[in-house]
Design an enzyme around this catalytic site. Structure first.
Site, PDB file in Angstrom:
ATOM      1  N   HIS A 234     102.478-103.575  41.593  1.00 49.96           N
ATOM      2  CA  HIS A 234     103.458-102.927  40.704  1.00 49.96           C
ATOM      3  C   HIS A 234     102.820-101.963  39.687  1.00 49.96           C
ATOM      4  O   HIS A 234     103.088-100.772  39.696  1.00 49.96           O
ATOM      5  CB  HIS A 234     104.234-103.987  39.921  1.00 49.96           C
ATOM      6  CG  HIS A 234     104.946-105.005  40.759  1.00 49.96           C
ATOM      7  ND1 HIS A 234     106.068-104.739  41.517  1.00 49.96           N
ATOM      8  CD2 HIS A 234     104.706-106.324  40.930  1.00 49.96           C
ATOM      9  CE1 HIS A 234     106.488-105.838  42.116  1.00 49.96           C
ATOM     10  NE2 HIS A 234     105.688-106.816  41.784  1.00 49.96           N
TER      11      HIS A 234
HETATM   12  O1  RIB Z   1     108.125-107.083  38.008  1.00 48.38           O
HETATM   13  C1  RIB Z   1     106.760-106.788  38.002  1.00 48.38           C
HETATM   14  C2  RIB Z   1     106.233-106.657  36.605  1.00 48.38           C
HETATM   15  O2  RIB Z   1     106.324-107.905  35.933  1.00 48.38           O
HETATM   16  C3  RIB Z   1     104.741-106.297  36.546  1.00 48.38           C
HETATM   17  O3  RIB Z   1     104.482-105.604  35.358  1.00 48.38           O
HETATM   18  C4  RIB Z   1     104.067-107.637  36.517  1.00 48.38           C
HETATM   19  O4  RIB Z   1     102.779-107.572  35.884  1.00 48.38           O
HETATM   20  C5  RIB Z   1     105.015-108.417  35.667  1.00 48.38           C
HETATM   21  O5  RIB Z   1     104.676-108.177  34.317  1.00 48.38           O
END
Ligand code: RIB
Ligand code: CA
Length: 305
Positions: A234
């Site tokens: 992500h």
């Molecule tokens: O949904 C993914 C996000 O939530 C990313 O930033 C992961 O590190 C969590 O913080």
């Protein structure tokens, strides 16, 4: 000229890649690393941010931030990140944060910067919102706000909401109303940045430094997603947007966040087809050249010691 950024994070296995990518890239002038709770408690996310930063040899200052959202309390995600936030991978101690608190540091940097600063949020955006709520005039010195946040369809924390958005939806609403463009790397975008065993092996082979090795060791602890065939990486997507926008296609649209209690709370309502006619306060990153993204990631992390 390097782009000045403030990176707000909650390390976090994928935050580790984002932090390394930012610190390895000369196009970015990382003015501050600010830390919130989120994936795990602030005591761990802060220690992780300090350890990851020191592992690179960087002197970028790290600041303690919010251990809770504007309302309520954070909920953590140890199933993905482990109870320590880095999948149980132990790094050398990273020392102590600055005395100044995150929101104060964000305001000071925005107030004194000679050129507009980009805010990058890869955590619940409590720190960013606290800074702008206490000094709203500072939005004039923000270039853009780039968030890994939200989804236009299914969430990953609830069926409706993505983790960062759900963990502090009021803070996200503050950013969406601040008058500066918010660039979203949503779950639909990050689902295109899928780590597979093959990609991880290729990444690991790109260099011999301890940062690349640590990032790959950390990522190897992350369970495969139930939503997509692999493990979405992500947070570095938000950094890659700043480094190589040609890897992405985008769409300007209006975006809101559902603040009501109940099953829809934290849902980002992203009007991709402009059905509402509301002001276009957001840009959504729609597609990603995944091979180009992983090539960039390997190229840059191989530069780190
Ligand atoms: O949904 C993914 C996000 O939530 C990313 O930033 C992961 O590190 C969590 O913080
Ligand atoms: Ca994160």
């Amino acid at each position: 000229m390097a782009t000045p950024i403030i990176l707000d994070c909650d390390p976090g296995t994928d935050d580790a890649f984002a932090l390394f990518l930012a610190l390895a890239s000369p196009e970015l002038d990382v003015r501050a690393i600010t830390v919130a709770g989120g994936n795990v408690g602030l005591d761990r996310t802060l220690a992780n941010a300090l350890a990851l930063t020191r592992l690179t040899g960087s002197n970028v200052p790290v600041y303690r931030g919010a251990d809770r959202p504007l309302l309520g309390a954070f909920f953590n995600e140890p199933r993905v990140h482990g109870v320590d936030g880095l999948g149980g991978i132990t790094l050398p101690d990273g020392g102590q944060p600055e005395h100044e608190l995150a929101a104060d540091a964000i305001r000071r940097i925005l107030r004194t910067a000679a050129e507009p600063v980009t805010l990058v949020g890869i955590a619940p955006v409590s720190n960013l919102a606290l800074a702008l709520m206490t000094e709203p005039s500072l939005t004039s010195n923000i270039d853009q706000i780039v968030l890994m946040s939200g989804a236009w369809a299914e969430g990953n924390a609830t069926p409706a909401a993505e983790f960062n958005a759900l963990n502090d939806p009021e803070a996200l609403a503050v950013l969406l109303a601040c008058g500066r463009p918010v660039v979203f790397a949503t779950l639909e975008l990050t689902a295109q940045a899928l780590v597979t065993p093959t990609r991880l092996a290729v990444l690991r082979g790109r260099g011999t430094g301890r940062c690349l090795a640590a990032a790959c060791d950390i990522q190897a602890t992350v369970p495969l997603s139930r939503r997509v065939p692999g493990s979405p990486l992500h947070d570095p997507c938000a950094i890659a947007w700043l480094l190589r926008p040609s890897l992405f296609t985008t769409r300007a649209c209006s975006a809101k966040v559902d603040l009501a209690p109940g099953i829809g709370r934290g849902r980002t309502v992203i009007d991709r087809w402009n059905r509402t006619g509301d002001p276009l306060n957001a840009v959504v990153l729609e597609t990603l050249d995944a091979d180009g993204f992983f090539e960039l990631l390997g190229e840059r992390l191989a530069l780190l010691r």
